[in-house]
Design a protein around this motif. Structure first.
Motif, short mmCIF file in Angstrom:
data_model
loop_
_atom_site.label_atom_id
_atom_site.label_comp_id
_atom_site.label_asym_id
_atom_site.label_seq_id
_atom_site.Cartn_x
_atom_site.Cartn_y
_atom_site.Cartn_z
N UNK A 1 0.86 -1.19 0.00
CA UNK A 1 0.00 0.00 0.00
C UNK A 1 0.89 1.24 0.00
N UNK A 2 0.63 2.14 -0.93
CA UNK A 2 1.47 3.32 -1.08
C UNK A 2 0.65 4.59 -0.82
N UNK A 3 1.26 5.56 -0.15
CA UNK A 3 0.64 6.87 0.05
C UNK A 3 0.51 7.55 -1.31
N UNK A 4 -0.68 8.06 -1.63
CA UNK A 4 -0.89 8.62 -2.97
C UNK A 4 -0.16 9.94 -3.19
N UNK A 5 0.35 10.56 -2.12
CA UNK A 5 1.11 11.80 -2.29
C UNK A 5 2.56 11.53 -2.70
N UNK B 1 -0.87 8.42 -10.63
CA UNK B 1 0.59 8.59 -10.63
C UNK B 1 1.24 7.62 -9.64
N UNK B 2 0.56 7.33 -8.53
CA UNK B 2 1.08 6.35 -7.56
C UNK B 2 1.16 4.97 -8.20
N UNK B 3 0.11 4.59 -8.93
CA UNK B 3 0.12 3.33 -9.66
C UNK B 3 1.27 3.31 -10.68
N UNK B 4 1.47 4.44 -11.38
CA UNK B 4 2.54 4.54 -12.37
C UNK B 4 3.91 4.39 -11.72
N UNK B 5 4.08 4.99 -10.54
CA UNK B 5 5.36 4.89 -9.84
C UNK B 5 5.68 3.45 -9.47
N UNK B 6 4.66 2.71 -9.07
CA UNK B 6 4.88 1.29 -8.75
C UNK B 6 5.29 0.51 -10.00
N UNK B 7 4.55 0.71 -11.09
CA UNK B 7 4.86 -0.01 -12.34
C UNK B 7 6.25 0.36 -12.85
N UNK B 8 6.62 1.64 -12.72
CA UNK B 8 7.89 2.11 -13.28
C UNK B 8 9.09 1.74 -12.41
#
Length: 466
Positions: free
Chosen positions: A115-119, A236-243
């Motif tokens: 689980x990632x903080x969306x900020x 963007x949080x989802x993108x950061x995880x994928x990237x």
């Protein structure tokens, strides 16, 4: 584990006031800014919110849902000790989520890897890698003249009624990093759009199979304003995880940033903050920057995040605060033009005021083709002169033009019809785009092509009459 955490959370029956989307809770202890809140009703119904402001023992809470039917006399507020989080997993690819990250495609829930903080967390400037790789969108006006580079932020400035939705869907469908197709993903966030628009995007992604490598976050116009503020950060949080965790090249498309800014203004007004330009909060620049600056590449990591924010300019005004501030933070802009659309040019990209500040980093031998930079400069110059010739003909008549000016006028017309206009289904390779450019340049005398090296003219310029 979750039940153990919840058992130590304290319930506050000190809800004092609800005004619009804001709620005041008194007598609180240890509460933090941006913390999530659950409001439980006597009938067991639970609503959500987040802490906007803390002053001594008072907490201002922003509700995610409508306050209608909320009974503060019997309600309990429970502070959860963390901000809004998104459970992420590789299984998110191919799925459609709400603006708050809940699956809405009828599929099963996501079993989160973490689980990632969306900020998000700020990227150390020293760890950033410079954008340098060409992304092929299949759209000639972008690939040939305003090239998108991996890790860049390149917004699309549109206007009310202009086809930015079709262009967004086309880019999402066609974009790829050459040679690394298997690791490319698209994260698409629709912010404050109508049901018809949402249906268009989802249907288009499914029709073309693009949804297999995409994650969609859909926030509709009738969803709460607070959700609208969270939607792009979820994406963007989802993108950061994928990237950065899975090593993928991720293209993030955010549409429409104007709806996001309107939601920000609505919440700011409810908080009675001092308004800035046109009623938007004074921190609009900072707020937009916290999203845009999450694009980029990190040294030592194979993945990257490239952003295309799309915003509709109110009254087609480029000086409006939203496009104005966006232009300061990002690296260029693609501008859609109403007169071009009226003439049937699709997509109606006006290439002259459009700009990609990093285009020279992603073109040339080994990236696109050796002649790309020279032909790009020549096409810009020739189109600008052709537009001037056409304007002169309107004022003084066709007879006032020299023979060379008439060729430039013809070039400008054919450039719009053959190079810029390609429809929303045509996917051109960069080689096809460059070849169309050379065919158009053949309209002009070779002596006029002063921005291209002789070696490239000998190699690529079509023979007269060819």
């Amino acid at each position: 584990m979750a039940s153990e955490e919840r058992s130590v959370l304290k319930d506050y029956k000190t809800i004092r006031e609800v005004v619009g989307p804001l709620m005041l809770v008194e007598g609180v202890e240890g509460v933090k800014y941006d913390e999530l809140v659950e409001i439980e009703q006597a009938n067991g119904e639970i609503r959500s919110g987040k802490v906007l402001e803390v002053n001594k023992d008072k907490a201002m809470v922003q509700l995610f849902e409508s306050p209608q039917g909320l009974k503060i006399s019997s309600g309990k507020a429970r502070f959860l000790g963390h901000g809004i989080q998104l459970g992420v997993s590789a299984d998110m690819l191919g799925r459609v989520f709400s603006g708050m990250g809940k699956p809405i495609d009828g599929g099963p829930g996501i079993i989160a890897e973490k689980s990632l903080d969306i900020n998000g967390t700020p990227i150390n400037p020293a760890a950033r890698d410079y954008p340098a790789e060409f992304i092929q969108t299949g759209v000639s006006a972008i690939d040939g003249l305003n090239t998108l580079v991996r890790g860049q932020k390149l917004p699309v400035f549109s206007g009310s009624g202009l086809p930015h939705a079709q262009l967004a869907a086309q880019i999402a469908r066609q974009a790829r990093v050459r040679g690394t197709d298997e690791n490319f993903a698209v994260v698409f966030a629709a912010i404050g759009i109508t049901f018809e628009e949402a249906d268009f995007f989802i249907s288009d992604f499914r029709r073309t199979g693009a949804i297999e490598r995409a994650v969609l976050f859909m926030n509709l116009a009738n969803d709460p304003a607070v959700e609208r503020i969270s939607t792009p950060r979820m994406a963007i949080t989802c993108a950061e995880y994928l990237a950065y965790e899975l090593g993928m090249h991720v293209l993030v498309i955010l549409t429409d940033i104007t709806n996001y800014a309107e939601a920000l203004r609505e919440v700011s007004a409810a908080r009675k903050e001092v308004p800035g330009r046109r009623g938007y909060p004074g921190y609009l620049y900072t707020d937009l920057a916290t999203m845009y600056e999450r694009a980029g590449r990190i040294k030592g990591k194979p993945g990257s995040i490239t952003q295309i924010p799309i915003l509709s300019m109110p009254e087609d005004d480029k000086t409006h605060p939203i496009p104005d501030l966006t232009g300061y933070i990002t690296e260029g802009q693609i501008i859609l033009d109403r007169p071009l659309l009226r003439r049937g040019i699709t997509p109606p990209i006006n290439v002259l005021p459009s700009l990609s500040r990093l285009k020279d980093k992603g073109i040339g031998a080994g990236k696109t083709r050796e002649d790309h930079a020279d032909t790009m400069n020549q096409l810009f110059a020739a189109y600008a002169r052709g537009k001037e010739a056409k304007e002169l003909a309107v004022i003084l008549g066709e007879g006032s033009l020299s023979e060379v000016d008439k060729l430039y006028s013809r070039f400008a017309t054919e450039f719009e019809e053959k190079y810029v206009s390609q429809g929303y289904e045509t996917n051109r390779s960069i080689e096809e785009t460059l070849e169309i450019g050379w065919q158009l340049l053949a309209i002009l005398p070779r002596a006029e092509l002063k921005r291209i090296r002789d070696a490239y003219l000998d190699k690529y310029l079509p023979a007269a009459g060819a």
